[in-house]
Design a protein around this motif. Structure first.
Motif, PDB file in Angstrom:
ATOM      1  N   THR A  38       0.847  -1.200   0.000  1.00  0.00           N
ATOM      2  CA  THR A  38       0.000   0.000   0.000  1.00  0.00           C
ATOM      3  C   THR A  38       0.878   1.243   0.000  1.00  0.00           C
ATOM      4  O   THR A  38       0.632   2.196  -0.752  1.00  0.00           O
ATOM      5  CB  THR A  38      -0.938   0.014   1.223  1.00  0.00           C
ATOM      6  OG1 THR A  38      -1.792  -1.128   1.144  1.00  0.00           O
ATOM      7  CG2 THR A  38      -1.772   1.278   1.269  1.00  0.00           C
ATOM      8  N   ARG A  39       1.917   1.239   0.805  1.00  0.00           N
ATOM      9  CA  ARG A  39       2.801   2.407   0.863  1.00  0.00           C
ATOM     10  C   ARG A  39       3.567   2.581  -0.439  1.00  0.00           C
ATOM     11  O   ARG A  39       3.771   3.705  -0.898  1.00  0.00           O
ATOM     12  CB  ARG A  39       3.728   2.294   2.071  1.00  0.00           C
ATOM     13  CG  ARG A  39       2.951   2.434   3.377  1.00  0.00           C
ATOM     14  CD  ARG A  39       3.850   2.619   4.569  1.00  0.00           C
ATOM     15  NE  ARG A  39       4.539   1.421   4.988  1.00  0.00           N
ATOM     16  CZ  ARG A  39       4.086   0.570   5.891  1.00  0.00           C
ATOM     17  NH1 ARG A  39       2.922   0.785   6.491  1.00  0.00           N
ATOM     18  NH2 ARG A  39       4.784  -0.493   6.236  1.00  0.00           N
ATOM     19  N   ARG A  40       3.973   1.471  -1.064  1.00  0.00           N
ATOM     20  CA  ARG A  40       4.657   1.600  -2.366  1.00  0.00           C
ATOM     21  C   ARG A  40       3.700   2.176  -3.400  1.00  0.00           C
ATOM     22  O   ARG A  40       4.088   3.001  -4.223  1.00  0.00           O
ATOM     23  CB  ARG A  40       5.193   0.238  -2.809  1.00  0.00           C
ATOM     24  CG  ARG A  40       6.360  -0.251  -1.974  1.00  0.00           C
ATOM     25  CD  ARG A  40       7.067  -1.433  -2.614  1.00  0.00           C
ATOM     26  NE  ARG A  40       6.198  -2.545  -2.930  1.00  0.00           N
ATOM     27  CZ  ARG A  40       5.948  -3.578  -2.123  1.00  0.00           C
ATOM     28  NH1 ARG A  40       6.511  -3.628  -0.927  1.00  0.00           N
ATOM     29  NH2 ARG A  40       5.150  -4.557  -2.506  1.00  0.00           N
ATOM     30  N   ARG A  41       2.441   1.781  -3.338  1.00  0.00           N
ATOM     31  CA  ARG A  41       1.452   2.317  -4.297  1.00  0.00           C
ATOM     32  C   ARG A  41       1.232   3.812  -4.050  1.00  0.00           C
ATOM     33  O   ARG A  41       1.112   4.592  -4.998  1.00  0.00           O
ATOM     34  CB  ARG A  41       0.141   1.548  -4.161  1.00  0.00           C
ATOM     35  CG  ARG A  41      -0.856   1.930  -5.210  1.00  0.00           C
ATOM     36  CD  ARG A  41      -2.008   0.953  -5.255  1.00  0.00           C
ATOM     37  NE  ARG A  41      -3.052   1.473  -6.116  1.00  0.00           N
ATOM     38  CZ  ARG A  41      -4.322   1.160  -6.017  1.00  0.00           C
ATOM     39  NH1 ARG A  41      -4.713   0.283  -5.105  1.00  0.00           N
ATOM     40  NH2 ARG A  41      -5.210   1.679  -6.819  1.00  0.00           N
ATOM     41  N   ILE A  42       1.208   4.214  -2.791  1.00  0.00           N
ATOM     42  CA  ILE A  42       1.062   5.639  -2.466  1.00  0.00           C
ATOM     43  C   ILE A  42       2.242   6.420  -3.035  1.00  0.00           C
ATOM     44  O   ILE A  42       2.071   7.488  -3.641  1.00  0.00           O
ATOM     45  CB  ILE A  42       0.926   5.852  -0.948  1.00  0.00           C
ATOM     46  CG1 ILE A  42      -0.423   5.325  -0.453  1.00  0.00           C
ATOM     47  CG2 ILE A  42       1.089   7.329  -0.581  1.00  0.00           C
ATOM     48  CD1 ILE A  42      -0.553   5.247   1.060  1.00  0.00           C
ATOM     49  N   LEU A  43       3.452   5.893  -2.871  1.00  0.00           N
ATOM     50  CA  LEU A  43       4.633   6.572  -3.424  1.00  0.00           C
ATOM     51  C   LEU A  43       4.530   6.699  -4.938  1.00  0.00           C
ATOM     52  O   LEU A  43       4.860   7.748  -5.500  1.00  0.00           O
ATOM     53  CB  LEU A  43       5.916   5.824  -3.042  1.00  0.00           C
ATOM     54  CG  LEU A  43       6.308   5.874  -1.573  1.00  0.00           C
ATOM     55  CD1 LEU A  43       7.519   4.982  -1.323  1.00  0.00           C
ATOM     56  CD2 LEU A  43       6.582   7.302  -1.125  1.00  0.00           C
ATOM     57  N   ALA A  44       4.062   5.646  -5.595  1.00  0.00           N
ATOM     58  CA  ALA A  44       3.895   5.702  -7.048  1.00  0.00           C
ATOM     59  C   ALA A  44       2.885   6.780  -7.439  1.00  0.00           C
ATOM     60  O   ALA A  44       3.083   7.498  -8.429  1.00  0.00           O
ATOM     61  CB  ALA A  44       3.460   4.339  -7.585  1.00  0.00           C
TER      62      ALA A  44
ATOM     63  N   ALA B  20      -8.543   6.642   8.267  1.00  0.00           N
ATOM     64  CA  ALA B  20      -7.637   6.454   9.407  1.00  0.00           C
ATOM     65  C   ALA B  20      -6.509   5.478   9.055  1.00  0.00           C
ATOM     66  O   ALA B  20      -5.351   5.697   9.427  1.00  0.00           O
ATOM     67  CB  ALA B  20      -8.405   5.957  10.620  1.00  0.00           C
ATOM     68  N   ALA B  21      -6.827   4.414   8.324  1.00  0.00           N
ATOM     69  CA  ALA B  21      -5.804   3.442   7.925  1.00  0.00           C
ATOM     70  C   ALA B  21      -4.814   4.074   6.955  1.00  0.00           C
ATOM     71  O   ALA B  21      -3.601   3.876   7.076  1.00  0.00           O
ATOM     72  CB  ALA B  21      -6.455   2.214   7.301  1.00  0.00           C
ATOM     73  N   ILE B  22      -5.326   4.860   5.999  1.00  0.00           N
ATOM     74  CA  ILE B  22      -4.438   5.559   5.060  1.00  0.00           C
ATOM     75  C   ILE B  22      -3.562   6.541   5.819  1.00  0.00           C
ATOM     76  O   ILE B  22      -2.354   6.663   5.548  1.00  0.00           O
ATOM     77  CB  ILE B  22      -5.253   6.273   3.957  1.00  0.00           C
ATOM     78  CG1 ILE B  22      -5.871   5.256   3.008  1.00  0.00           C
ATOM     79  CG2 ILE B  22      -4.391   7.271   3.189  1.00  0.00           C
ATOM     80  CD1 ILE B  22      -4.885   4.437   2.201  1.00  0.00           C
ATOM     81  N   SER B  23      -4.127   7.229   6.787  1.00  0.00           N
ATOM     82  CA  SER B  23      -3.347   8.177   7.584  1.00  0.00           C
ATOM     83  C   SER B  23      -2.197   7.484   8.309  1.00  0.00           C
ATOM     84  O   SER B  23      -1.106   8.049   8.426  1.00  0.00           O
ATOM     85  CB  SER B  23      -4.242   8.900   8.592  1.00  0.00           C
ATOM     86  OG  SER B  23      -5.132   9.750   7.910  1.00  0.00           O
TER      87      SER B  23
END
Length: 121
Positions: free
Chosen positions: A16-22, A43-46
């Motif tokens: 999920t964090r790698r996708r956010i960085l992309a 909240a989970a995304i935060s």
């Protein structure tokens, strides 16, 4: 240096964090826009954004009533230098890394089977 590397690699370990960085490769985004494509709570995304921020991979700032996220591309430099110390890795080409992330995150039907040659037809 070790704590910073640990935080970087821990942050990159989660898909999920790698996708956010992309996503942030394209442009700065409001937290609500970052959360939109995911099937999880704000909240989970935060929490994911906090991990990325603590690792220094992104920064967050308040603009009006919205919180915005920005990729910090130099944050991977230390990890890159560390990996190059093993002599097993070529210098990181960020354009190639971006293409890799796009391929990894693309829906399976959107990935070509192999190199495409438009002159082969």
């Amino acid at each position: 240096m070790t704590a910073r590397l640990d935080a970087t690699f821990a942050a990159l370990a989660d898909p999920t964090r790698r996708r956010i960085l992309a996503m942030l490769l394209e442009d700065d985004m409001a937290v609500t826009d970052v959360a939109e494509p995911f099937e999880m709570s704000l909240a989970a995304i935060s929490k994911h954004l906090t991990v990325l921020t603590n690792a220094g991979l992104i920064s967050q700032e308040k603009r009006g009533r919205l919180k915005w996220c920005k990729l910090e591309p130099d944050a991977l430099r230390e990890a890159t230098v560390w990996m190059q110390g093993f002599g097993l890795f070529e210098p990181v080409n960020l354009d190639a890394f971006e293409r890799f992330l796009e391929m990894e995150l693309a829906p399976r039907g959107d990935i070509p089977d192999g190199p495409q040659n438009p002159d082969a037809a």
